[in-house]
Design a protein around this motif. Structure first.
Motif, PDB file in Angstrom:
ATOM      1  N   LYS A   1      35.801  47.459  32.820  1.00 32.07           N
ATOM      2  CA  LYS A   1      36.611  46.797  31.787  1.00 32.07           C
ATOM      3  C   LYS A   1      35.757  46.499  30.556  1.00 32.07           C
ATOM      4  O   LYS A   1      34.530  46.515  30.610  1.00 32.07           O
TER       5      LYS A   1
ATOM      6  N   LYS B   1      35.331  43.654  28.788  1.00 32.32           N
ATOM      7  CA  LYS B   1      34.598  42.384  28.865  1.00 32.32           C
ATOM      8  C   LYS B   1      34.033  42.002  27.502  1.00 32.32           C
ATOM      9  O   LYS B   1      34.191  42.695  26.514  1.00 32.32           O
TER      10      LYS B   1
ATOM     11  N   ILE C   1      44.081  50.562  27.053  1.00 32.76           N
ATOM     12  CA  ILE C   1      44.778  49.454  27.704  1.00 32.76           C
ATOM     13  C   ILE C   1      45.482  49.989  28.950  1.00 32.76           C
ATOM     14  O   ILE C   1      46.156  51.021  28.911  1.00 32.76           O
TER      15      ILE C   1
ATOM     16  N   ASP D   1      47.089  48.493  33.090  1.00 34.73           N
ATOM     17  CA  ASP D   1      47.361  47.389  33.997  1.00 34.73           C
ATOM     18  C   ASP D   1      46.433  47.481  35.203  1.00 34.73           C
ATOM     19  O   ASP D   1      46.250  48.552  35.771  1.00 34.73           O
ATOM     20  N   ASP D   2      45.852  46.339  35.582  1.00 32.75           N
ATOM     21  CA  ASP D   2      44.994  46.285  36.770  1.00 32.75           C
ATOM     22  C   ASP D   2      45.290  44.976  37.479  1.00 32.75           C
ATOM     23  O   ASP D   2      46.346  44.827  38.066  1.00 32.75           O
ATOM     24  N   ASP D   3      44.378  44.008  37.391  1.00 28.23           N
ATOM     25  CA  ASP D   3      44.636  42.692  37.989  1.00 28.23           C
ATOM     26  C   ASP D   3      45.778  41.997  37.257  1.00 28.23           C
ATOM     27  O   ASP D   3      46.548  41.269  37.864  1.00 28.23           O
ATOM     28  N   THR D   4      45.833  42.206  35.960  1.00 26.37           N
ATOM     29  CA  THR D   4      46.928  41.695  35.141  1.00 26.37           C
ATOM     30  C   THR D   4      47.402  42.812  34.219  1.00 26.37           C
ATOM     31  O   THR D   4      46.742  43.848  34.092  1.00 26.37           O
TER      32      THR D   4
ATOM     33  N   GLU E   1      45.218  45.109  30.403  1.00 23.25           N
ATOM     34  CA  GLU E   1      43.780  44.828  30.356  1.00 23.25           C
ATOM     35  C   GLU E   1      43.044  45.908  29.564  1.00 23.25           C
ATOM     36  O   GLU E   1      43.469  47.056  29.498  1.00 23.25           O
ATOM     37  N   CYS E   2      41.929  45.512  28.989  1.00 18.88           N
ATOM     38  CA  CYS E   2      41.122  46.412  28.175  1.00 18.88           C
ATOM     39  C   CYS E   2      40.058  47.083  29.053  1.00 18.88           C
ATOM     40  O   CYS E   2      39.285  46.408  29.741  1.00 18.88           O
TER      41      CYS E   2
END
Length: 145
Positions: A78, A80, A89, A91-94, A97-98
């Motif tokens: 990611k 970070k 962009i 979707d992963d945990d939310t 995400e970038c």
């Protein structure tokens, strides 16, 4: 075969190939394609090639994931804080995400090795031999990878 029949047949082949699904890369094909990157990184940083390939296989679904195909991101790293490079962009945990995007798969492999080397959570792994893939796997798991 008449020219008209041949023309229709060729047109059909061209049109159908345009809609064909790309062939998914297998695990064996992934290893063959990226093993040299993993070996280079092992000698450069000490991260075992087998560990790098295993993580790349899992994280990128053998190079078939959207992140691998569109952003050359084989490890799901990611953005970070502090990332100034290209991004994508996903979707992963939310949602939304970038993730880091790279110019090449080699750049992704190099960033993965650097990410492990620069992250204190994985520092214990670097006390192990690069041939100790079992110790590395256990150490990465304990560190939360």
């Amino acid at each position: 075969m008449s020219m008209k029949t041949l023309s229709v047949l060729l047109s059909f082949i061209l049109v159908s190939s345009a809609f064909a699904q790309p062939t998914k890369m297998s695990t064996e094909q992934y290893i063959i394609k990226y093993k040299d990157f993993a070996i280079e990184e092992m000698y450069r940083t000490g991260v075992p090639a087998s560990i790098t390939l295993a993580q790349g296989i899992l994280e990128s679904q053998n190079g078939n994931s959207r992140l691998a195909r569109e952003a050359n991101n084989h490890f799901g790293i990611k953005c970070k804080t502090g990332w100034t490079g290209k991004s994508i962009i996903a979707d992963d945990d939310t949602e939304g995400e970038c993730f880091r995007a790279y110019e090449s798969a080699l750049e992704s492999y190099m960033d993965h090795s650097n990410f492990l080397r620069e992250n204190w959570r994985y520092s214990e792994c670097f006390n192990l031999e690069k041939t100790d893939y079992a110790g590395w796997a256990d150490g990465l798991k304990k560190a939360g990878y």
